[in-house]
Design an enzyme around this catalytic site. Structure first.
Site, mmCIF file in Angstrom:
data_model
loop_
_atom_site.group_PDB
_atom_site.id
_atom_site.type_symbol
_atom_site.label_atom_id
_atom_site.label_comp_id
_atom_site.label_asym_id
_atom_site.label_seq_id
_atom_site.Cartn_x
_atom_site.Cartn_y
_atom_site.Cartn_z
ATOM 1 N N ASP A 27 0.842 -1.205 0.000
ATOM 2 C CA ASP A 27 0.000 0.000 0.000
ATOM 3 C C ASP A 27 0.876 1.253 0.000
ATOM 4 O O ASP A 27 0.361 2.370 -0.080
ATOM 5 C CB ASP A 27 -1.007 -0.011 1.160
ATOM 6 C CG ASP A 27 -0.343 -0.062 2.519
ATOM 7 O OD1 ASP A 27 0.883 -0.255 2.582
ATOM 8 O OD2 ASP A 27 -1.066 0.076 3.529
ATOM 9 N N SER A 28 2.197 1.075 0.038
ATOM 10 C CA SER A 28 3.118 2.186 -0.190
ATOM 11 C C SER A 28 2.878 2.800 -1.564
ATOM 12 O O SER A 28 3.356 3.897 -1.843
ATOM 13 C CB SER A 28 4.569 1.706 -0.075
ATOM 14 O OG SER A 28 4.782 0.564 -0.871
ATOM 15 N N ASP A 77 -1.232 -6.066 -0.215
ATOM 16 C CA ASP A 77 -1.520 -5.416 1.069
ATOM 17 C C ASP A 77 -3.012 -5.145 1.207
ATOM 18 O O ASP A 77 -3.657 -4.654 0.272
ATOM 19 C CB ASP A 77 -0.799 -4.056 1.128
ATOM 20 C CG ASP A 77 0.378 -4.058 2.074
ATOM 21 O OD1 ASP A 77 0.440 -4.936 2.961
ATOM 22 O OD2 ASP A 77 1.239 -3.177 1.923
ATOM 23 N N LYS A 128 -1.379 -9.317 2.866
ATOM 24 C CA LYS A 128 -0.594 -8.883 4.037
ATOM 25 C C LYS A 128 -1.451 -7.909 4.816
ATOM 26 O O LYS A 128 -2.181 -7.104 4.218
ATOM 27 C CB LYS A 128 0.715 -8.221 3.605
ATOM 28 C CG LYS A 128 1.502 -7.648 4.791
ATOM 29 C CD LYS A 128 2.941 -7.319 4.431
ATOM 30 C CE LYS A 128 3.151 -5.976 3.792
ATOM 31 N NZ LYS A 128 2.685 -4.824 4.605
ATOM 32 N N GLU A 155 -1.428 -5.383 8.605
ATOM 33 C CA GLU A 155 -0.586 -4.818 9.669
ATOM 34 C C GLU A 155 -1.210 -5.080 11.028
ATOM 35 O O GLU A 155 -2.442 -5.083 11.167
ATOM 36 C CB GLU A 155 -0.417 -3.306 9.449
ATOM 37 C CG GLU A 155 0.349 -2.986 8.174
ATOM 38 C CD GLU A 155 0.636 -1.500 7.995
ATOM 39 O OE1 GLU A 155 0.378 -0.702 8.919
ATOM 40 O OE2 GLU A 155 1.116 -1.144 6.904
ATOM 41 N N GLU A 209 9.222 -4.413 10.377
ATOM 42 C CA GLU A 209 9.636 -3.115 9.807
ATOM 43 C C GLU A 209 10.102 -2.153 10.902
ATOM 44 O O GLU A 209 9.453 -2.021 11.954
ATOM 45 C CB GLU A 209 8.467 -2.479 9.035
ATOM 46 C CG GLU A 209 8.825 -1.075 8.529
ATOM 47 C CD GLU A 209 7.874 -0.499 7.490
ATOM 48 O OE1 GLU A 209 6.892 -1.167 7.123
ATOM 49 O OE2 GLU A 209 8.130 0.646 7.054
HETATM 50 O O1 KIV Z 1 3.539 -1.105 1.646
HETATM 51 C C1 KIV Z 1 4.685 -1.565 1.573
HETATM 52 O O2 KIV Z 1 5.429 -1.339 0.622
HETATM 53 C C2 KIV Z 1 5.138 -2.403 2.678
HETATM 54 C C3 KIV Z 1 6.579 -2.789 2.713
HETATM 55 C C4 KIV Z 1 7.440 -1.611 2.914
HETATM 56 C C5 KIV Z 1 6.841 -3.864 3.686
HETATM 57 O O3 KIV Z 1 4.372 -2.756 3.517
#
Ligand code: KIV
Length: 290
Positions: free
Chosen positions: A67-68, A106, A136, A138, A205
Site C-alpha cells: 500500500d506504499s 496489502d 498482508k 498490519e 519493519e
Molecule cells: O507497503 C509496503 O510497501 C510495505 C513494505 C514496505 C513492507 O508494507
C-alpha cells in the site's frame, strides 16, 4: 537481461519464455525456514505495475503489491487513504506481469480491522480481482484472530509488526520501534501471536536490530526485514527507493542506482531536441512511398 519474458519489439508485448519458471507458492515460501533456519534468504520487492513486475520477477521470490503505492504512485501523504480498488487494480497488473514470484497484496487501512468477517470479505475481493495468492495485513496480537480466520478459510496471510505505517496517526511518525522494554516485548509477542495464528511469513519493519533478531528466532515462519536486521529470513525494500527514484529515503534504504538522475538527464535531452527541432528526425518520421 534475466527475465521470465521475451519482448516482442514490434508490439512491445511481453510473452512468456518457452519454459516459464513455475510460480512459487505459499507452502514453498513457508518451507524455506526449517527448524528456525533459512538457508537462502527470501528476496521480496514491491511492485505496482505489469512492466515493473516483468523486470523484477526472475530475481525475486515474492512481489509485494504494497500500500506504499499510495505515496509512490499516487502522491498521497500516507498509506491511510489507499482503497481496496487501488490495491485490486495494481495487484491484477502485477499478476499479469509475473510468472515466477509469489504475489502478495496489502490490505489497505480500513478494509480489515473492524472484524474478521470484514477482513475475509476484503481479502477474498482482492484475491478474486487480482489472482494474487496471499494478503498482508498490519498489526500483531490484535490481528491474530483475523489471521487465523482467514488462514483457515483459504486465504494465506503475511503479518506485519514493528513500525506499521497504517498506524501513523497513533504512532505519531515513522521512527524505529523497540527502543523501550515495553515496545520490544510487544514486538516479539506480536510476532509470536501471528505465527501461532498461522501467518505464513511476517514483515518486521523499522525495529532495532536485537529485537528483530529476537522476533525472528521466536517464530517458526520466515520473517522479512525492512529496517530490521540481515538476520531476518528475508528482506524487502520499496523498489523505487532502492532504484533511487527519490532524493530522500529512510536510513535503512540502500540506493542501488540513481534512476532519478538518469530520468532527469534523459528528459532534459529530449526537451532540448524538441525545442531545437532535432527530434523527430528522418528515422522517426513517415514519408509517402516514392
Ligand atoms: O507497503 C509496503 O510497501 C510495505 C513494505 C514496505 C513492507 O508494507
Amino acid at each position: 537481461m534475466s527475465t521470465t519474458f521475451q519482448l516482442d519489439t514490434s508490439t512491445s508485448r511481453a510473452t512468456p519464455t518457452p519454459q516459464p519458471l513455475r510460480r512459487l507458492t505459499v507452502p514453498r515460501i513457508r518451507a524455506r525456514k526449517v527448524d528456525g533456519v533459512t538457508e537462502e534468504p527470501l528476496v521480496m520487492l514491491t511492485a505496482y505495475t505489469a512492466r515493473q513486475a516483468q523486470l523484477l520477477d526472475a530475481h525475486c521470490d515474492i512481489l509485494l503489491v504494497g500500500d506504499s503505492l499510495g505515496q509512490v504512485i499516487y502522491g498521497l501523504p500516507s498509506t491511510v487513504p489507499v482503497t481496496l480498488e487501488m490495491m485490486a487494480n495494481h495487484s491484477a497488473a502485477v499478476v499479469r506481469g509475473s510468472y515466477h514470484s509469489l504475489v502478495v497484496v496489502d490490505m489497505p487501512f480500513g478494509a480489515y480491522e473492524a472484524s474478521k468477517e470484514m477482513a475475509f470479505e476484503s481479502a477474498a475481493y482482492l484475491l478474486k480481482q487480482s489472482g494474487a495468492a496471499a494478503v498482508k495485513l498490519e498489526g500483531g496480537a490484535a490481528m491474530a484472530e483475523t489471521v487465523a480466520f482467514l488462514s483457515q478459510r483459504g486465504i494465506p496471510v503475511m503479518g506485519h509488526v514493528g513500525l506499521t505505517p497504517q498506524a501513523v496517526n497513533t504512532l505519531g511518525g515513522y521512527a524505529a520501534r523497540g527502543r523501550s522494554d515495553a515496545e520490544a516485548e510487544k514486538i516479539v509477542s506480536d510476532a509470536k501471536a501471528l505465527d501461532d495464528a498461522g501467518a505464513f511469513a511476517i514483515v518486521i519493519e523499522g525495529v532495532v536490530e536485537p529485537i528483530a533478531i529476537e522476533a525472528t528466532q521466536a517464530v517458526s515462519c520466515p520473517t522479512i526485514g525492512i529496517g530490521a536486521s540481515a538476520q531476518c529470513d528475508g528482506q524487502v525494500l520499496v523498489t523505487e527507493d532502492m532504484l533511487g527514484m527519490f532524493e530522500r529515503v529512510p536510513r535503512f534504504v540502500k540506493r542501488y542506482e540513481d534512476i532519478a538522475t538518469i530520468i532527469d538527464k534523459t528528459v532534459a535531452t529530449y526537451a532540448a531536441e524538441v525545442r531545437s527541432r532535432a527530434f523527430p528526425c528522418e528515422e522517426q518520421t513517415y514519408q509517402p512511398k516514392a
